[in-house]
Each structure stands twice: as structure tokens, then as C-alpha cells.
Design an enzyme around this catalytic site. Structure first.
Site, PDB file in Angstrom:
ATOM      1  N   LYS A  38      52.868  12.657  16.001  1.00 25.25           N
ATOM      2  CA  LYS A  38      52.003  13.511  16.257  1.00 25.25           C
ATOM      3  C   LYS A  38      51.011  13.431  17.147  1.00 25.25           C
ATOM      4  CE  LYS A  38      49.494  12.663  12.743  1.00 25.25           C
ATOM      5  NZ  LYS A  38      47.883  12.818  11.112  1.00 25.25           N
ATOM      6  N   ARG A 137      42.725  17.975   0.182  1.00 27.20           N
ATOM      7  CA  ARG A 137      43.398  18.749   1.074  1.00 27.20           C
ATOM      8  C   ARG A 137      44.311  19.777   0.854  1.00 27.20           C
ATOM      9  NH1 ARG A 137      43.811  15.537   6.828  1.00 27.20           N
ATOM     10  NH2 ARG A 137      45.605  14.510   5.557  1.00 27.20           N
ATOM     11  N   TYR A 274      25.914  13.020  39.024  1.00 25.55           N
ATOM     12  CA  TYR A 274      24.790  14.452  39.066  1.00 25.55           C
ATOM     13  C   TYR A 274      23.255  14.146  38.314  1.00 25.55           C
ATOM     14  CZ  TYR A 274      28.970  16.676  39.592  1.00 25.55           C
ATOM     15  OH  TYR A 274      30.516  17.690  40.344  1.00 25.55           O
TER      16      TYR A 274
END
Length: 380
Positions: A38, A137, A274
Site C-alpha cells: 500500500k 469495518r 517564522y
């Protein structure tokens, strides 16, 4: 053009082979391996990983998330069985036939939908029947009051001329936990799976290859091996130690590196990053690295360090899209162009999965999934 080493991922074929043979040592005779590819092989390159594994075992099978991944592997020249572990929209069922891809049957209604779109096809669709034994599921719920109904539905599927059943499996929810309650739940799910498959087989239904173990289960529950195991994190050496209850050693196949783009002196009171994220409370030396959160997603969500000259150098000032800054005050002579290890082994020290997971604020087993397409992949 030569590979540009700005930020790159070194993928160890030697460690991949080591992990494969370690898995084989855990298995009973004739138990097959299904390697999970996957997400582009956990971002290690699905086709390359598949080719390396088929060279070691010509009977190995593969699993992916979706039809696009399966087709990519087929186009890469892999002919071994490929199972899609989740739903494929029925209108794309013709692609499953065209590329000889096996589809998980996620529900009985889904079987009816596939049957409708494939009714004119002479070729049978290869399927693995998924059983929901308590994960909640996908799959046909097959326990408690649903058992008899599930047996009737699966019997119809097994006798349906649209399908060629080549496997039947379940997914167990609690293999990663080591407490007694979780262990008992794993055993309960396995017992449910065995009960219905034994019943179906006794009625002369052909179910093909039976499988229920994932990576953690393969290590920890050898009594549940059945005909095949599904291994993802084990292949890539990414199973967290906390889930490896037997202490079997697997080796990570990934090392992440980048260049040092600039070395500078930072004075007390200087800001870095930042929003003035870091303010130096003393003079220090800093290095700007050529890697950022567009190379490794979520990098900088937690606290992290890199290895330079085998010294841990903490990140300061946050992580930007393409760059980040580290404190190299303790690293000795460092210059632009030198290499930093972001994850993996340096000389004597290592940034392991636990440290990288802390940096990314994710689970250890998720780390590889945060590597983006951008870092160059180098097989070593």
C-alpha cells in the site's frame, strides 16, 4: 542526469532481504506470505519492492489499497496475485478482470453490485471474502445472531458463477496490544473466524487461502497462521518494538539524509524561523538543512534532532517547507555540503522510529507514510 542529492531516502535491499528471511523463520511449513505494498510500498517504491521479493519467493502474493496501485504494479511487470484490501467502485470491475486483480468482497450487497456489472462477462472475477469478526469495518458480519445469515450469504457467493473465490480472511483489531483483555479479544475474533470457515468448509464451500494475521500477529500469535500471513511493517522493518512481544529483530530499510546548505554564527538574542520561533539564549553555531515538511509530512510537529558527525543536533526555529535549522555547536567541524542523517543509522548513533515518531507526532508504524514523493529514492 545524475541523481541530485538535496534530500534523499536510502532504501536498503539487504535489510529488505533480511526481514523477509526473518519472517520465513517465523512461519510454519507451507504458510504463504502476502506482502503489503500500500501507499507505493510504504513510500519505498512498490514495483521495486515487489521485484526484489518475487526474486526471493516466486509464490509470494501482494496486497494494495486500491485499483490504481494494483495496476501500477502490474504495469511494472509483476504477475503474482495482487489483492485489493478495500472497496473498488463496481463500475471499475472491468479493470479488475483486465489486469487479473483479486478484489476483496467487502459486503454481500457489494457482491450483488459486482454481479450486476459483470453479468455479461465470461471471465470470473477473483475474490477474497472478507469476514467481520469484530473489527467493525468492512466484511460480512459473521458472529452472534448473524452467523447463520452469514453462512447463507457466503454459500451463495461461493456458488455464484460471477466469482472465483481464491481466499477468505479477517482482520483482528487487537494484535498490537499486549494486555490480557486484548489478547482474549484476539482469540475471540480468531475463534469466530475458525467457527464460520469450518462450518462453510463442512458444507463443501471452497474458500481458497485462509488468512488473518498482520505483521504484529505474525510475530506474536504463531498459532493463528493458517494458510498465509499479511505483512507490511515487518517487511519494511517498521514494526514498533512495543508491538514486538517476542523480541524478534527486524531491520529498518529506510535511511533519510539531506545536505547542509549553510553554516552560520548565531548571536545571543538572535531570532530564527517564522514568527521568531526561536531566540538564542547564548551564542551558538547553526546549520541550515535542505529538507522540510514537503519532504517529510508533519516534520516539526514535535521536538526532533538530526545526526551530524554522529552528534545529535536539535532542531531550532521550527521546520519550513524546504528547509530547517539545527544547532551544531557540539558537532565539531561542519561545512556546507556535509550530510545530515534525519532518520536512520549514522556511525555509532541512530535516530530510530521512536525518535522520528516523536518528531512527527505520529505512531511509529506511520513514519514511512509521511515520506513524500519529493526526496530522491536510492536503492543501496
Amino acid at each position: 542526469m545524475d541523481l541530485i542529492k538535496r534530500a534523499w531516502v536510502e532504501i536498503s535491499i539487504e535489510n529488505l532481504k533480511y526481514n523477509f528471511y526473518k519472517i520465513k523463520e517465523l512461519l510454519n511449513e507451507n504458510v504463504k506470505i502476502m506482502a503489503v505494498l500500500k501507499a507505493n510500498g510504504y513510500n519505498c517504491g512498490d514495483v521495486r519492492i515487489a521485484k526484489e521479493l518475487t526474486a526471493l519467493d516466486d509464490e509470494i502474493q501482494f496486497a494494495v489499497s486500491n485499483v490504481e496501485e494494483a495496476i501500477q504494479i502490474r504495469k511494472g511487470g509483476i504477475e503474482n496475485p495482487i489483492l485489493i484490501l478495500s472497496y473498488t467502485p463496481p463500475e471499475y470491475a472491468n479493470l479488475l478482470l483486465e489486469y487479473n486483480i483479486t478484489q476483496t468482497l467487502v459486503s454481500f450487497d457489494y457482491a450483488l453490485q459486482l454481479e450486476e456489472v459483470l453479468q455479461e462477462e465470461e471471465q470470473k472475477l477473483k475474490i477474497h471474502i472478507k469476514l467481520d469478526t469484530g473489527m467493525g469495518r468492512i466484511g460480512i458480519r459473521c458472529f452472534d445472531e448473524n452467523l447463520d445469515n452469514a453462512i447463507a450469504k457466503i454459500t451463495k457467493i461461493c456458488n455464484n458463477k460471477t466469482f472465483q473465490v481464491t481466499g477468505c480472511y479477517t482482520h483482528i483489531a487487537t494484535f498490537y496490544e499486549n494486555d490480557q483483555d486484548s489478547l482474549e479479544y484476539s482469540k475471540l475474533q480468531f475463534a469466530r473466524f475458525k467457527k464460520i470457515t469450518d462450518e462453510l468448509l463442512s458444507k463443501n464451500n471452497y474458500l481458497g487461502i485462509l488468512h488473518c494475521l498482520n505483521s504484529a500477529g505474525t510475530v506474536n500469535m504463531p498459532e493463528m497462521q493458517l494458510d498465509m500471513v499479511r505483512v507490511g511493517t515487518l517487511i519494511y522493518g517498521a514494526l514498533p518494538e512495543i508491538n514486538n512481544h517476542r523480541g524478534t529483530i527486524f531491520k529498518p530499510i529506510v535511511t533519510i539524509k539531506c545536505r547542509i546548505g549553510k553554516v552560520s554564527d548565531v548571536k545571543k538574542g538572535d531570532f530564527i524561523g517564522y514568527s521568531r520561533a526561536f531566540c538564542a539564549d547564548s551564542d551558538l553555531k547553526a546549520a541550515v538543512l535542505t529538507i522540510g515538511y514537503s519532504d517529510i509530512l508533519r516534520m516539526g510537529s514535535g521536538k526532533g534532532s538530526v545526526l551530524i558527525n554522529d552528534v545529535l543536533c536539535p532542531v531550532i526555529g521550527g521546520v519550513c517547507m524546504d528547509q530547517m535549522v539545527v544547532d551544531i555547536s557540539q558537532a565539531g567541524g561542519v561545512k556546507a555540503g556535509d550530510i545530515a542523517v534525519v532518520m536512520g543509522q549514522s556511525r555509532e548513533k541512530e535516530i530510530d522510529f521512536a525518535a522520528m515518531a516523536e518528531f512527527l507526532k505520529c505512531g511509529e508504524e506511520e513514519v514511512y507514510c509521511h515520506i513524500t514523493y519529493r526526496p530522491t529514492k536510492i536503492y543501496v
